[in-house]
Design an enzyme around this catalytic site. Structure first.
Site, mmCIF file in Angstrom:
data_model
loop_
_atom_site.group_PDB
_atom_site.id
_atom_site.type_symbol
_atom_site.label_atom_id
_atom_site.label_comp_id
_atom_site.label_asym_id
_atom_site.label_seq_id
_atom_site.Cartn_x
_atom_site.Cartn_y
_atom_site.Cartn_z
ATOM 1 N N ASP A 49 0.793 -1.249 0.000
ATOM 2 C CA ASP A 49 0.000 0.000 0.000
ATOM 3 C C ASP A 49 0.825 1.299 0.000
ATOM 4 O OD1 ASP A 49 -1.894 -1.973 0.268
ATOM 5 O OD2 ASP A 49 -2.723 -1.267 2.159
ATOM 6 N N GLU A 77 -4.618 -0.828 -1.252
ATOM 7 C CA GLU A 77 -5.923 -0.838 -0.577
ATOM 8 C C GLU A 77 -6.850 0.046 -1.392
ATOM 9 O OE1 GLU A 77 -5.915 0.115 3.607
ATOM 10 O OE2 GLU A 77 -8.102 0.155 3.705
ATOM 11 N N LYS A 111 -6.772 -4.774 -2.891
ATOM 12 C CA LYS A 111 -7.380 -5.442 -1.732
ATOM 13 C C LYS A 111 -8.368 -4.510 -1.033
ATOM 14 C CE LYS A 111 -3.553 -4.333 1.440
ATOM 15 N NZ LYS A 111 -4.292 -3.472 2.375
ATOM 16 N N LYS A 169 -7.633 -4.774 5.135
ATOM 17 C CA LYS A 169 -6.300 -4.434 5.626
ATOM 18 C C LYS A 169 -5.330 -5.562 5.308
ATOM 19 C CE LYS A 169 -8.043 -0.666 7.292
ATOM 20 N NZ LYS A 169 -8.026 0.515 6.401
ATOM 21 N N THR A 199 0.563 0.755 6.666
ATOM 22 C CA THR A 199 1.272 1.174 7.846
ATOM 23 C C THR A 199 1.659 -0.067 8.642
ATOM 24 O OG1 THR A 199 -0.776 1.432 9.175
ATOM 25 C CG2 THR A 199 0.027 3.360 7.990
ATOM 26 N N CYS A 257 -1.996 -2.461 7.886
ATOM 27 C CA CYS A 257 -2.015 -3.397 6.753
ATOM 28 C C CYS A 257 -0.801 -4.315 6.709
ATOM 29 C CB CYS A 257 -2.174 -2.625 5.451
ATOM 30 S SG CYS A 257 -3.810 -1.882 5.317
ATOM 31 N N GLN A 296 8.453 -13.892 21.404
ATOM 32 C CA GLN A 296 8.102 -15.305 21.618
ATOM 33 C C GLN A 296 8.705 -16.201 20.534
ATOM 34 O OE1 GLN A 296 3.964 -15.955 23.087
ATOM 35 N NE2 GLN A 296 3.638 -13.837 22.457
HETATM 36 N N1 TIU Z 1 -2.570 0.344 4.360
HETATM 37 C C1 TIU Z 1 -3.007 0.591 5.588
HETATM 38 O O1 TIU Z 1 -2.303 0.411 6.572
HETATM 39 N N2 TIU Z 1 -4.299 1.115 5.716
HETATM 40 C C2 TIU Z 1 -4.694 1.917 6.738
HETATM 41 O O2 TIU Z 1 -5.847 2.316 6.796
HETATM 42 N N3 TIU Z 1 -3.753 2.250 7.650
HETATM 43 C C3 TIU Z 1 -3.882 3.153 8.679
HETATM 44 O O3 TIU Z 1 -2.961 3.237 9.503
HETATM 45 N N4 TIU Z 1 -4.952 3.916 8.745
#
Ligand code: TIU
Length: 222
Positions: free
Chosen positions: A24, A72, A129, A132, A158, A162, A202
């Site tokens: 993304d 996304e 996609k 997430k 992020t 995702c 872990q």
């Molecule tokens: N790609 C992704 O992480 N989508 C999100 O909406 N991330 C946020 O941190 N909002």
């Protein structure tokens, strides 16, 4: 067995089963006026990882290893957008609304595109996609099976949304997952740090984490 220096211990790499997944890296998450900003985030952090993501992509291309990109996004008619996602919170703009870069998070709109510096090249898979995680409601599993991929290096944004969701999906499906630390970012530095820590805790319960330089050093010998 070849290894990549990683945490919590060396990643046992098999180059013939390895692919890079770039999650993304879209204008909607990195530029003002997009989806990330509409949620109230300072998006300036995201652009800073572009050079590290780019050299990781280039390393995989140079080694002849697969690079897979995800985006996304949703259909223009919003038929793949559950109300629970569209109506969540109190954003400035909702998914599907008209923003300065076109309709927010809609396939084909200017803001939904991958950042030009990181754009896919001919032959690279691009997975659109609606969730997430990149396995939910996509053909990613089939693509990986067709290519004989069993190990995944992750970059993108992020980290705790995702990227981590997709790593957990992949881990449950039997893939060995390695997160490139400098090539992922969050709007919240403390969430990036926490996600890295919980992924490799872990005994690599979700996966491994490594530095971009150590990944590149390994695949240069692929
Ligand atoms: N790609 C992704 O992480 N989508 C999100 O909406 N991330 C946020 O941190 N909002």
């Amino acid at each position: 067995m070849a290894e990549i220096k990683a945490e919590p211990f060396a990643f046992p790499v098999r180059h013939d089963q390895l692919a890079l997944i770039v999650i993304d890296m879209q204008r909607d998450f990195a530029e003002p006026g997009g989806f990330g900003a509409s949620l109230g985030n300072d998006v300036s952090r995201i652009g800073r990882i572009v050079p590290d993501v780019k050299r990781l992509i280039q390393g995989f291309r140079n080694a002849g290893l697969p690079v897979i990109h995800t985006m996304e996004c949703h259909r223009a008619d919003l038929s793949d957008l559950p109300p629970s996602k569209r109506d969540r919170g109190n954003p400035m703009l909702r998914i599907g609304d008209d923003g300065p870069m076109g309709r927010i998070l809609i396939a084909g709109e200017p803001g939904t595109a991958i950042l030009p510096e990181l754009a896919p090249i001919d032959g690279e898979e691009v997975i659109e996609k609606p969730g997430k995680g990149a396995f939910y409601a996509t053909g990613l599993g089939d693509v990986l099976q067709r290519k004989g991929i069993r190990q995944l290096v992750f970059a993108g944004v992020t980290t705790e949304v995702c990227v981590q969701t997709t790593m957990r999906e992949a881990n449950d499906r039997g893939y060995e997952c390695l997160l490139a630390e400098e090539a992922t970012e969050s709007y919240f530095p403390e969430f990036k740090a926490a996600a890295i820590a919980m992924i490799r805790a872990q005994g690599a319960i979700v996966g491994w984490t490594a530095h971009v330089d150590d990944i590149l050093e390994s695949i240069a010998h692929a």
